[in-house]
Design a protein around this motif. Structure first.
Motif, PDB file in Angstrom:
ATOM      1  N   PRO A 108       0.804  -1.221   0.000  1.00 50.11           N
ATOM      2  CA  PRO A 108       0.000   0.000   0.000  1.00 50.11           C
ATOM      3  C   PRO A 108       0.836   1.270   0.000  1.00 50.11           C
ATOM      4  O   PRO A 108       0.568   2.201  -0.743  1.00 50.11           O
ATOM      5  CB  PRO A 108      -0.842  -0.110   1.272  1.00 50.11           C
ATOM      6  N   MET A 109       1.891   1.302   0.821  1.00 49.65           N
ATOM      7  CA  MET A 109       2.698   2.507   0.927  1.00 49.65           C
ATOM      8  C   MET A 109       3.365   2.817  -0.411  1.00 49.65           C
ATOM      9  O   MET A 109       3.347   3.945  -0.880  1.00 49.65           O
ATOM     10  CB  MET A 109       3.751   2.316   2.012  1.00 49.65           C
ATOM     11  N   SER A 169      -2.471  14.785   4.143  1.00 50.93           N
ATOM     12  CA  SER A 169      -1.213  14.089   4.434  1.00 50.93           C
ATOM     13  C   SER A 169      -0.537  13.561   3.176  1.00 50.93           C
ATOM     14  O   SER A 169      -1.178  13.313   2.159  1.00 50.93           O
ATOM     15  CB  SER A 169      -1.479  12.904   5.367  1.00 50.93           C
ATOM     16  N   TYR A 170       0.771  13.371   3.319  1.00 52.30           N
ATOM     17  CA  TYR A 170       1.520  12.612   2.325  1.00 52.30           C
ATOM     18  C   TYR A 170       1.544  11.154   2.780  1.00 52.30           C
ATOM     19  O   TYR A 170       1.442  10.868   3.980  1.00 52.30           O
ATOM     20  CB  TYR A 170       2.943  13.157   2.210  1.00 52.30           C
ATOM     21  N   PRO A 171       1.705  10.232   1.834  1.00 55.60           N
ATOM     22  CA  PRO A 171       1.640   8.807   2.206  1.00 55.60           C
ATOM     23  C   PRO A 171       2.568   8.419   3.364  1.00 55.60           C
ATOM     24  O   PRO A 171       2.187   7.598   4.196  1.00 55.60           O
ATOM     25  CB  PRO A 171       2.059   8.100   0.917  1.00 55.60           C
ATOM     26  N   GLY A 214      -1.959   0.357   7.056  1.00 56.86           N
ATOM     27  CA  GLY A 214      -3.389   0.099   6.938  1.00 56.86           C
ATOM     28  C   GLY A 214      -4.121   1.316   6.387  1.00 56.86           C
ATOM     29  O   GLY A 214      -5.007   1.192   5.543  1.00 56.86           O
ATOM     30  N   GLN A 215      -3.718   2.509   6.840  1.00 51.91           N
ATOM     31  CA  GLN A 215      -4.347   3.728   6.336  1.00 51.91           C
ATOM     32  C   GLN A 215      -4.064   3.909   4.854  1.00 51.91           C
ATOM     33  O   GLN A 215      -4.951   4.258   4.080  1.00 51.91           O
ATOM     34  CB  GLN A 215      -3.844   4.942   7.125  1.00 51.91           C
ATOM     35  N   CYS A 216      -2.812   3.639   4.456  1.00 44.96           N
ATOM     36  CA  CYS A 216      -2.462   3.741   3.041  1.00 44.96           C
ATOM     37  C   CYS A 216      -3.333   2.805   2.218  1.00 44.96           C
ATOM     38  O   CYS A 216      -3.817   3.158   1.151  1.00 44.96           O
ATOM     39  CB  CYS A 216      -0.992   3.387   2.813  1.00 44.96           C
ATOM     40  N   ILE A 240      -7.715   1.829  -1.664  1.00 39.89           N
ATOM     41  CA  ILE A 240      -9.044   1.294  -1.932  1.00 39.89           C
ATOM     42  C   ILE A 240     -10.000   2.438  -2.316  1.00 39.89           C
ATOM     43  O   ILE A 240     -10.770   2.330  -3.264  1.00 39.89           O
ATOM     44  CB  ILE A 240      -9.587   0.514  -0.715  1.00 39.89           C
ATOM     45  N   ALA A 241      -9.888   3.549  -1.604  1.00 39.38           N
ATOM     46  CA  ALA A 241     -10.727   4.704  -1.926  1.00 39.38           C
ATOM     47  C   ALA A 241     -10.503   5.135  -3.366  1.00 39.38           C
ATOM     48  O   ALA A 241     -11.444   5.417  -4.106  1.00 39.38           O
ATOM     49  CB  ALA A 241     -10.419   5.857  -0.976  1.00 39.38           C
ATOM     50  N   MET A 242      -9.234   5.153  -3.785  1.00 39.94           N
ATOM     51  CA  MET A 242      -8.918   5.536  -5.156  1.00 39.94           C
ATOM     52  C   MET A 242      -9.533   4.568  -6.144  1.00 39.94           C
ATOM     53  O   MET A 242     -10.101   4.965  -7.165  1.00 39.94           O
ATOM     54  CB  MET A 242      -7.395   5.537  -5.340  1.00 39.94           C
TER      55      MET A 242
END
Lengths: 315, 280, 524
Positions: free
Chosen positions: C100-101, C151-153, C159-161, C166-168
């Protein structure tokens, strides 16, 4: 780490480096006072003259005292007299430095525009024909010594095509035409080097997961390169540009000697050939200062470009 | 042969091998290949392909002292190969020794060695050479010393970086937990795993050193005359280059082709290394 | 029956000449329906990632679609132009990745990256794009949406990334979502939350989802239907119930059998007597940050202790302290009656052989330049064996860990990951240690190989009466091998006890969370 403390630490290291360098330079040139006297007064001076001169100028004081006095003079702008040019050193170094800055500035422009441009073009699609042509070109430019490219380019533009003058003495005032060849030759090496760095960085970025993400979002190639790849790919090359200054300073010597350009490089060269030790000391100190400052600048640019790195984390 | 195979598939690498290997061969066979004594005065300023009074052929012409340029180039190859190799090897010996120690030990030893290296590296290369040559004079030995002094810190930095990387691998941790001695870890577990990237750097640095020796020669600070030296030939011929371009063109081609060969060789090595890494 | 979203027919993707098999993907036929999660499960090299990359028109270089169709609304994705792909990607098909990151651009903010999808695929005005991006972030249950958007990644957790990715992928509400190992890089508790989110998406929006994973536990939690891939082919496909409960193919059966059970074996209680390893009040700090707090361990010979924790719990720091790769801030480590931390120089080197380690990464833990035999024999010699003894012991050990004797003269590159771990075990055992530390030693391995290596470790451990400290993030693995378990959270031991007690009647809330998050509970 905040910007202030980062700068503070970098400056402290720079000052420590400068102190060490100054001590080494002074040690190397002036530890042997008899030698100094010969170099300043000439080989045909008598021993009595030398002794008198040494005594008069405090050369029989302890070494550390002499060093501190010399360093103090240096910091306050009293750099002594040039034995060859017979003028105060500061009055000759700064104009020459300005002339070289012009040369190096022009070269830097060539380096940035063509180095970054060619690197990005080559790295966009690794393995393409364009990539291979640019890569071969940059290998060639980074392999040929400055004096040889000067010979080759002068051969082409001066003797064969007759387009440009073969020297850059600027005797009859400033001349842009005289500047073209020296700038080009000086920029050639670093340009190829920067193109290689940029290409490698670009290729790496184009292979990352986030570029794949951008593609799979439906972004077109132009958008991928301009919006997603470029900023990340340019971090390293832009940092490297500043670190090319030491190279340019080396190149400046060769180029100025070749084109008889009156700049800092030819000054150092003349000083060396004529055993003008005070002038050599001053030129060496100035060169190192330029390098040290360019390193700080490079670190600052890196921290500014890269949102991931808080300043100083890299160093 | 099997090891060499991947290197020879790329045309650029083949050119690199041909150029650098060719000059090595020339240097080795100089006494056989050179048509004349490089120091002998034959006939001043003959043009390329000119024939001399005694019917000698000067393929690349002669210089103003009447010495045959081709012969001087061939013997000059020997000069540059010998001094570049010697200087690079000494620089490597120092750079690797300190780089391995600093990279593996870390801490204060590393900090002290790194600071020393940075001090030397804060001189622009040519400024450093000029300072050293002003201090100790130009002689073959002094040139080797000057190159060692200015190259070793750069090698030190590279070796230190690679060593730190290799030292963080688990097989080094395994050797430590087995109670292996530090020297053996350095020699068996670390050193052999640094050779790939170092081979690339060695080729490049050999080229830099050749350039440096050439540049010093060009500035008149190199090997004292009459030693045949490419940079020195350019320097001597420069004043008359307008009328007699062959005085400078051929030595420039010689040194450029050698350094280009070494760069291409280094590129080839690097690509093969990267391909190997991708496979692993 | 509704129309399937995607219908793949007889898809084959050819590998370049000289590869170990002709096709990366061979004769694959499958369909994905709305509101359905199709799990494609397989071990490394099964071709599952090549399959999905091909379906996104992003097959790796050198691979070529040999035959087949992939129909989405009567359009064959395999024959679509690059220009058309740019419309489809992000709009009709969304994709979620393993890292994800790394999948997010480090130089752009979260808001910029989500809004970009709308810029590419819609004419929405800027304010509307921003509103929708914020709504998506909220729907992903991300805390403080405004902060996240700015924020930046690198300022977010893994998990947030993944939620941002997923949002994208969901921004344009694509009909098909492809998720390639989306939870593999996450901790179990985070994984459980992301899996829950994906199930919600299926239920609320009716996406068709292809979910690739190697983890049968995850499959059991999330799949409506399952396709099992092996060497480029689908060997079995069917409803989750059917494939998991009554698998038809032998390979599926073997995969299911290899999943370690959460049920601990019954183990006898610790024997009385001298301990092989005792750790008292071990503390460790990096700078001002304390990462280990008063760790206590008491382990008898012939017993296995698992230290279980998520990333950042400090479990690997314990391992490195025990073998003294790093020194703790304070505490005592006693091995075979000898206080280790007081030792220095030669005395330390001699004692080191008593406590040995098997490392995590099978590719980084063997010196690529050394032959396997001499490497192991060297370890034996360092423990005091003569040259001849060392060679004999090495040959015995190679056999003991299940390798051919011919392995002696080969270099590590000639071996697979599982074989390398066996070599690592042999090297550690060559020193005849009292204590063996296994730091995530099986977590980089495929599940079938993992089971074999675990069996080997258990077998050697009981035969040689070794004390083993087994460090893992995986409760299932811990359940299989341990006599005792320590649960570590943020550098604190939150629970300890016999494996059966910890797993069947956890006392601490964190342990309960861990157990609840273990994928595939109730099935395996």
């Amino acid at each position: 780490m905040t910007l202030g403390s980062f700068l503070l630490r970098k400056t402290a290291v720079a000052i420590l480096t400068m102190l060490t360098v100054s001590f080494l330079i002074f040690l190397a040139f002036e530890v042997n006072v008899a030698d100094v006297a010969v170099k300043v007064l000439g080989q045909y001076s008598t021993p009595d003259q030398r002794t008198a001169w040494l005594a008069e100028n405090g050369y029989y004081d302890p070494f550390v005292i002499r060093y501190l006095r010399w360093l103090g003079g240096f910091v306050t702008g009293d750099w002594g007299l040039s034995t060859f040019f017979r003028v105060p050193i500061t009055s000759i170094v700064f104009p020459r430095l300005g002339a070289s800055a012009l040369l190096a500035g022009g070269a830097l422009l060539v380096i940035v525009v063509f180095g970054l441009g060619l690197g990005i073009l080559a790295g966009m699609r690794a393995g393409s024909l364009l990539d291979r042509v640019i890569s071969v070109f940059s290998v060639i430019t980074t392999s040929i010594p400055d004096f040889a490219s000067a010979v080759f380019l002068s051969g082409i533009f001066v003797f064969w095509l007759g387009l440009l003058p073969g020297a850059s003495t600027m005797i009859s005032g400033f001349s842009l035409r005289e500047l073209i060849l020296p700038v080009l030759v000086l920029g050639l090496y670093s340009m190829g080097y920067l193109a290689r760095i940029t290409r490698a960085s670009m290729v790496e970025v184009m292979g990352t997961h986030y570029i794949r993400t951008a593609r799979l979002k439906g972004a077109n190639p132009a958008r991928i390169v301009l919006r997603h790849a470029m900023r990340n790919a340019l971090i390293t090359p832009v940092t490297v540009i500043m670190l090319q200054l030491p190279w340019l300073l080396s190149g400046v010597i060769v180029i100025e000697v070749f084109y008889a350009y009156k700049g800092f490089g030819s000054l150092l060269y003349d000083a060396a050939l004529n055993q003008d030790i005070y002038l050599v000391e001053a030129c060496a100190m100035v060169s190192v200062l330029v390098v040290v400052l360019s390193q700080i600048l490079s670190d600052l640019i890196y921290g500014w470009l890269n949102p991931r790195i808080s300043l100083g984390a890299k160093a | 042969m099997k090891i060499l195979l991947p290197y020879l598939k790329k045309p650029l690498v083949v050119i690199g091998v041909a150029l650098s290997g060719g000059w090595l061969l020339v240097a080795f066979l100089a006494p056989i290949l050179a048509p004349y004594d490089p120091l002998e005065t034959l006939q001043p300023l003959a043009r390329p392909m000119a024939t001399g009074a005694d019917g000698q052929l000067f393929v690349l012409g002669t210089d103003m002292l009447g010495r045959d340029i081709l012969s001087r180039l061939i013997w000059g190859a020997r000069t540059v190969v010998i001094y570049s190799t010697l200087a690079t090897l000494t620089a490597y010996a120092f750079g690797m020794l300190f780089g391995l120690i600093a990279g593996y030990m870390g801490g204060r030893i590393d900090a002290a060695l790194s600071f020393a290296a940075n001090v030397v590296l804060s001189f622009p290369v040519l400024v450093l050479y000029i300072v050293i040559i002003v201090l100790i004079g130009a002689s073959p030995l002094n040139i080797v010393i000057a190159v060692t002094f200015s190259s070793a810190p750069a090698i030190f930095r590279i070796v230190r970086g690679i060593t730190m990387d290799v030292a963080s691998r688990d097989y080094v941790a395994a050797a430590i937990t087995q109670g292996e001695s530090t020297w053996r870890i350095l020699l068996v577990d670390i050193l052999p795993n640094t050779t790939g990237p170092l081979a690339v750097d060695f080729c490049l640095r050999l080229g830099y050193t050749a350039i440096t020796i050439g540049t010093l020669g060009f500035l008149g600070l190199g090997l004292p005359p009459p030693t045949p030296d490419w940079g020195g030939m350019v320097n001597e011929g420069r004043a008359m280059a307008i009328a007699f371009p062959h005085l400078v063109i051929f030595p420039c081609i010689a040194i450029s082709s050698l350094t280009l060969g070494l760069s291409l060789l280094a590129d080839g090595l690097r690509e093969v290394n990267e391909a190997k890494e991708r496979q692993a | 029956m509704t129309q399937p979203i995607l219908h793949v027919r007889d898809l084959s993707v050819a590998l370049p000449k000289g590869a170990d098999r002709p096709f990366a993907v061979e004769g694959v036929t499958l369909e994905v329906n709305p509101a359905e999660i199709l799990c494609i499960v397989g071990e490394s090299g099964s071709g599952k990632s090549v399959l999905t990359a091909t379906l996104m028109g992003a097959a790796p270089r050198g691979l070529r679609v040999a035959r087949g169709q992939a129909l989405m609304s009567d359009e064959d994705l395999l024959r679509v132009s690059e220009r058309r792909w740019r419309d489809i990607r992000g709009k009709d098909i969304g994709m979620i990745f393993q890292e994800p990151m790394a999948s997010l651009n480090p130089a752009l903010t979260v808001a910029q990256q989500i809004e970009e999808v709308f810029e590419l695929h819609s004419d929405l005005p800027r304010a509307e794009r921003q509103r929708r991006a914020r709504a998506l972030v909220e729907e992903m249950h991300l805390p403080e949406p405004d902060r996240i958007l700015r924020s930046y990644p690198h300022q977010l957790s893994g998990g947030q990334c993944q939620r941002v990715v997923i949002a994208m992928a969901l921004a344009m509400s694509p009909r098909l979502l492809i998720a390639d190992e989306p939870t593999t890089a996450l901790d179990v508790t985070t994984q459980a939350q992301v899996l829950k989110l994906i199930r919600e998406l299926r239920d609320h929006h009716g996406h068709g989802i292809i979910f690739i994973t190697h983890d049968l536990g995850v499959v059991a939690d999330i799949a409506d239907r399952i396709a099992v891939m092996r060497q480029g082919q689908i060997v079995e496909i069917g409803s989750a119930e059917q494939v998991l409960k009554s698998p038809a193919h032998d390979y599926t059966k073997a995969l299911i059998a290899a999943v370690p059970s959460l049920e601990p074996h019954d183990r006898p209680p610790a024997p009385a007597g001298a301990s092989a390893l005792r750790v008292d009040a071990l503390n460790h700090s990096y700078g001002t940050k304390q990462v280990l707090h008063d760790i206590e361990i008491d382990l008898s010979p012939g017993r296995v202790l698992s230290i279980v924790g998520e990333s950042g719990s400090g479990k690997s720091t314990i391992a490195r302290n025990l073998i003294r790769l790093t020194d703790p801030s304070s505490g005592r480590v006693v091995v075979a009656g000898q206080e280790m931390l007081a030792l220095k120089g030669g005395a330390l080197r001699k004692m080191r052989r008593k406590i040995q380690m098997v490392f995590q990464d099978p590719f980084g833990s063997l010196n690529p330049r050394r032959k396997v035999g001499p490497m192991i024999a060297r370890a034996a010699m360092l423990s005091g064996a003569s040259r001849a003894e060392a060679i004999a012991r090495t040959k015995d050990l190679l056999e003991l860990v299940g390798l051919q004797r011919s392995a002696y003269d080969r270099r590590p590159a000639a071996f697979s990951g599982g074989q390398r771990q066996r070599i690592g075990i042999a090297r550690a055992l060559a020193m005849q240690p009292d204590v063996l530390i296994a730091d995530e030693s099986v977590s980089a391995l495929d599940v079938s190989v993992q089971a074999q290596v675990l069996d080997l470790l258990a077998d050697l451990q009981s035969r040689l009466s070794l004390a083993v400290v087994f460090i893992t993030h995986d409760l299932r693995v811990a359940a299989q091998i341990s006599d005792e378990i320590i649960v570590l959270s943020k550098g604190h031991v939150v629970e300890r006890g016999p494996a059966s007690a910890v797993l069947s009647a956890p006392q601490h809330p964190y342990t309960r969370d861990l157990l609840a998050a273990a994928p595939g509970r109730g099935v395996f």
